[in-house]
Design a protein around this motif. Sequence first.
Motif, PDB file in Angstrom:
ATOM      1  N   TYR A  13       0.830  -1.202   0.000  1.00 26.41           N
ATOM      2  CA  TYR A  13       0.000   0.000   0.000  1.00 26.41           C
ATOM      3  C   TYR A  13       0.868   1.256   0.000  1.00 26.41           C
ATOM      4  CZ  TYR A  13      -3.620   3.332   0.978  1.00 26.41           C
ATOM      5  OH  TYR A  13      -4.460   4.406   0.874  1.00 26.41           O
ATOM      6  N   ALA A  16       1.780   1.887  -3.378  1.00 28.53           N
ATOM      7  CA  ALA A  16       0.663   2.465  -4.132  1.00 28.53           C
ATOM      8  C   ALA A  16       0.576   3.957  -3.890  1.00 28.53           C
ATOM      9  CB  ALA A  16      -0.647   1.791  -3.735  1.00 28.53           C
ATOM     10  N   GLY A  20       1.094   7.280  -6.192  1.00 27.33           N
ATOM     11  CA  GLY A  20      -0.246   7.864  -6.285  1.00 27.33           C
ATOM     12  C   GLY A  20      -0.245   9.341  -6.591  1.00 27.33           C
ATOM     13  N   LYS A  21      -1.366   9.988  -6.270  1.00 25.66           N
ATOM     14  CA  LYS A  21      -1.489  11.419  -6.493  1.00 25.66           C
ATOM     15  C   LYS A  21      -2.209  12.036  -5.299  1.00 25.66           C
ATOM     16  CE  LYS A  21      -5.445  10.190  -9.232  1.00 25.66           C
ATOM     17  NZ  LYS A  21      -6.133  10.144 -10.470  1.00 25.66           N
ATOM     18  N   ARG A 123     -13.347 -14.402  -3.727  1.00 30.76           N
ATOM     19  CA  ARG A 123     -13.893 -14.587  -2.375  1.00 30.76           C
ATOM     20  C   ARG A 123     -15.288 -15.162  -2.530  1.00 30.76           C
ATOM     21  NH1 ARG A 123     -13.964  -8.644  -1.319  1.00 30.76           N
ATOM     22  NH2 ARG A 123     -15.026  -9.119   0.631  1.00 30.76           N
TER      23      ARG A 123
ATOM     24  N   ILE B  41      -3.057   9.605  -2.377  1.00 36.66           N
ATOM     25  CA  ILE B  41      -3.935   8.449  -2.446  1.00 36.66           C
ATOM     26  C   ILE B  41      -3.491   7.614  -3.640  1.00 36.66           C
ATOM     27  CG2 ILE B  41      -5.925   9.581  -1.379  1.00 36.66           C
ATOM     28  CD1 ILE B  41      -6.984   9.995  -4.256  1.00 36.66           C
ATOM     29  N   PRO B  42      -3.892   6.352  -3.712  1.00 41.66           N
ATOM     30  CA  PRO B  42      -3.490   5.535  -4.859  1.00 41.66           C
ATOM     31  C   PRO B  42      -3.902   6.198  -6.167  1.00 41.66           C
ATOM     32  CG  PRO B  42      -4.448   4.151  -3.174  1.00 41.66           C
ATOM     33  CD  PRO B  42      -4.636   5.563  -2.719  1.00 41.66           C
ATOM     34  N   ALA B  43      -3.097   5.994  -7.191  1.00 42.46           N
ATOM     35  CA  ALA B  43      -3.321   6.701  -8.457  1.00 42.46           C
ATOM     36  C   ALA B  43      -4.688   6.373  -9.044  1.00 42.46           C
ATOM     37  CB  ALA B  43      -2.221   6.321  -9.441  1.00 42.46           C
ATOM     38  N   THR B  45      -8.446   5.396  -8.452  1.00 39.80           N
ATOM     39  CA  THR B  45      -9.564   5.185  -7.525  1.00 39.80           C
ATOM     40  C   THR B  45     -10.846   5.121  -8.339  1.00 39.80           C
ATOM     41  OG1 THR B  45      -9.669   7.566  -7.156  1.00 39.80           O
ATOM     42  CG2 THR B  45      -8.583   6.259  -5.454  1.00 39.80           C
ATOM     43  N   SER B  46     -11.835   4.446  -7.747  1.00 37.42           N
ATOM     44  CA  SER B  46     -13.080   4.218  -8.484  1.00 37.42           C
ATOM     45  C   SER B  46     -14.103   5.296  -8.145  1.00 37.42           C
ATOM     46  CB  SER B  46     -13.612   2.845  -8.105  1.00 37.42           C
ATOM     47  OG  SER B  46     -15.008   2.811  -8.232  1.00 37.42           O
ATOM     48  N   PHE B 122     -15.094  -4.276  -2.383  1.00 40.32           N
ATOM     49  CA  PHE B 122     -13.678  -3.943  -2.539  1.00 40.32           C
ATOM     50  C   PHE B 122     -12.822  -4.664  -1.491  1.00 40.32           C
ATOM     51  CE2 PHE B 122     -13.153   0.137  -5.161  1.00 40.32           C
ATOM     52  CZ  PHE B 122     -14.305  -0.086  -5.876  1.00 40.32           C
ATOM     53  N   GLY B 123     -13.446  -5.365  -0.540  1.00 40.49           N
ATOM     54  CA  GLY B 123     -12.674  -5.959   0.558  1.00 40.49           C
ATOM     55  C   GLY B 123     -11.959  -4.885   1.362  1.00 40.49           C
ATOM     56  N   GLY B 225      -5.463   5.736   4.907  1.00 33.85           N
ATOM     57  CA  GLY B 225      -5.464   5.903   3.460  1.00 33.85           C
ATOM     58  C   GLY B 225      -6.600   5.126   2.843  1.00 33.85           C
ATOM     59  N   ILE B 226      -7.148   5.653   1.755  1.00 36.09           N
ATOM     60  CA  ILE B 226      -8.247   4.972   1.103  1.00 36.09           C
ATOM     61  C   ILE B 226      -7.712   3.727   0.392  1.00 36.09           C
ATOM     62  CG2 ILE B 226      -8.009   6.373  -0.986  1.00 36.09           C
ATOM     63  CD1 ILE B 226     -11.401   5.588   0.214  1.00 36.09           C
ATOM     64  N   ALA B 227      -8.453   2.624   0.521  1.00 33.70           N
ATOM     65  CA  ALA B 227      -7.961   1.374  -0.067  1.00 33.70           C
ATOM     66  C   ALA B 227      -7.898   1.483  -1.581  1.00 33.70           C
ATOM     67  CB  ALA B 227      -8.870   0.222   0.341  1.00 33.70           C
ATOM     68  N   GLU B 228      -6.914   0.792  -2.142  1.00 33.13           N
ATOM     69  CA  GLU B 228      -6.781   0.777  -3.594  1.00 33.13           C
ATOM     70  C   GLU B 228      -7.759  -0.247  -4.162  1.00 33.13           C
ATOM     71  OE1 GLU B 228      -2.958  -0.520  -4.806  1.00 33.13           O
ATOM     72  OE2 GLU B 228      -3.034   0.602  -6.686  1.00 33.13           O
ATOM     73  N   PRO B 230      -8.987  -3.403  -5.746  1.00 33.98           N
ATOM     74  CA  PRO B 230      -8.167  -4.621  -5.857  1.00 33.98           C
ATOM     75  C   PRO B 230      -7.819  -4.977  -7.298  1.00 33.98           C
ATOM     76  CG  PRO B 230     -10.166  -5.007  -4.572  1.00 33.98           C
ATOM     77  CD  PRO B 230     -10.297  -3.655  -5.160  1.00 33.98           C
ATOM     78  N   TRP B 231      -8.549  -4.399  -8.261  1.00 32.40           N
ATOM     79  CA  TRP B 231      -8.263  -4.747  -9.653  1.00 32.40           C
ATOM     80  C   TRP B 231      -7.628  -3.576 -10.404  1.00 32.40           C
ATOM     81  CZ3 TRP B 231     -12.911  -5.310  -7.172  1.00 32.40           C
ATOM     82  CH2 TRP B 231     -13.727  -4.185  -7.200  1.00 32.40           C
ATOM     83  N   ARG B 234      -2.089  -1.280 -11.188  1.00 32.70           N
ATOM     84  CA  ARG B 234      -0.884  -1.577 -10.423  1.00 32.70           C
ATOM     85  C   ARG B 234      -1.018  -2.917  -9.703  1.00 32.70           C
ATOM     86  NH1 ARG B 234       1.689  -1.518  -5.754  1.00 32.70           N
ATOM     87  NH2 ARG B 234      -0.326  -1.537  -4.730  1.00 32.70           N
ATOM     88  N   ARG B 235      -2.195  -3.140  -9.061  1.00 36.38           N
ATOM     89  CA  ARG B 235      -2.407  -4.403  -8.340  1.00 36.38           C
ATOM     90  C   ARG B 235      -2.342  -5.588  -9.292  1.00 36.38           C
ATOM     91  NH1 ARG B 235      -1.157  -5.856  -3.950  1.00 36.38           N
ATOM     92  NH2 ARG B 235      -2.490  -7.642  -4.274  1.00 36.38           N
TER      93      ARG B 235
END
Lengths: 251, 290
Positions: A13, A16, A20-21, A123, B41-43, B45-46, B122-123, B225-228, B230-231, B234-235
Amino acid sequence: MNKAQQKEYLEDYAEAKRQGKPFFPYAIYKDHLVALFAIGIVIAMAIVYRVEVGEPVNPATTDFVPRPEWYFFFLFELLKIFKGENVLTPVIMGTFLVPNILMVLLVVWPFIDRGPERRIEKRPVALAIAVVVIALMAWLTEEGVKSPSGTVDPAAIELEGLDEAGEAGLVLYAANQCSACHMIKGEGAPGPGPDLTNESSKDRGLEWQIDHLKEPASRTPGSSMPAFPNFTDQEYEDLGTFLEGLGDTYK
Amino acid sequence: MATKDIGPKNPVAKTNDMVVDYVDHRTGMKTGLNWFMNRNIPAETSWFQTLGFTAMALFGLQAITGIILAMYYKPDAATAFESIRVITDDLTWGWLVRGMHKWGASAMIVVVFLHMGRVFFFGAYKYPRELTWVTGSLLLVMTMFMGLTGYLLIWDQKAYWATVVAVNLTASAPVLGPYLADVLRAGPEFGPNTLSRFYAIHMLLIPGGMITFIAIHLFLVSKLGIAEPPWSKRRTMVEREKEEAKRQAARDRLPTGRTRVPVRAPEHPPLRTPAPTSSSTATTPEGGGS
Ligand code: HEM
């Protein structure tokens, strides 16, 4: 997740984030677009579907429909699922056990599902639970939308052993919207009045029932059931006999 | 924002800086705002990750319309219904404010459920965000209770009887049920005090709780931090490299091609993780905190 997996997650993370940005403005602008859209919908709904002024509260009328807001429909419908003679008292299942178990499960869910996998397609158990829960809630809400009033067709209440007085009592029961507050064998509203399926077990007696119908508070102090003072003697007798037979002669 | 063509001697800009410095010196506000607004935040996001903010915006809308309604609403069994009628029929735009409050409640429920659904799919409730979920689920329950207690305040037939039913259902629960119903009703029966009680719960108790929990919820979201998704690209790359490494290891360990040896993935995905610049960089959720 074990310690190593946790460490791996945090490192991944952090990576990430490094690639990120900034939150401002990249996330903020999306947030505001969607929020403004939602507020716009709320305003539009308020204009198109104007609020109305209902009827003032009158604890002594019968021509009302006790309906909760739509987002409680699923809880109300849950009650009807646990109708009939269960091992556990139906009401306790519907009002207490099931909702509370679901609520506790909701709160502690992250401590149950602790696997490292986050992709939903990997899952299967979580996915299955989600689909079942969503389908069930949608179905229960839909059922709630479809059952708008407390009035039931007398034919919907299936009772065996109905004689003449019983039949007449059932018709009176249905015609006077008793089922807006009472339930018999799962038909009708779950409250505010008690379930009458086994009314005979209370051993009230015919006289008690008739007095209670004429003036509920005279028999049950503080009763919030409306009075039905305008039946004929014959009607009181039929309805009283019907009530006294519920769960015994008529079941 | 200072623009170059005004120049550093511009009195407005100077005063501005002075005020900011004065406040920052005493509060550390700059650091806090910097931490909140300029964190990475991760690049990828949804759009589904905007639903939490939308729930919060709708909560704000409910607060504003609710305050306006409270200026005209009279929480008394004798006057409540009439004051609702005045708001709806007589006051300029009263119907709009009441309508927005009513529809806003439904919208908030919908959005909160959608937000919960996105977090689930999103888990995003998994390590280290378990407590964010716990505070969130309490917010969901409080949102539902707002709907329940607000409904009665209209004090019309439908609302009255629906609430009588709801409270009687509460009373039918074993052990604590009857006591809880007494607390809600302000006594053994439904009466004028019930209205005041629901008013206090709807206007003070639950909003206070919600503000507190939204603050904790938000703090946790910014800290962890907001979760990335999963798909994300980068992941997907990381997963592919892991798979590749696994397969490679399996090949290395099966010289004869006959016995199967259980395979373990390497501790670190190689290549993707550059050496940490300081000891804390890679191990805290903030990812270096810079
Ligand atoms: C009044 C209700 C709520 C408000 C105002 C709210 C607000 C927010 C906000 C602003 C975020 C930031 C990210 C995003 O928008 O997705 C967030 C994230 C989150 N929320 Fe909520 N939330 C509420 C209810 C809930 C509920 C009911 C749950 C679950 C039971 C929940 C669980 C979470 C989790 C786990 C995160 C972290 C997700 C991540 O890091 O990707 N929240 N919430």
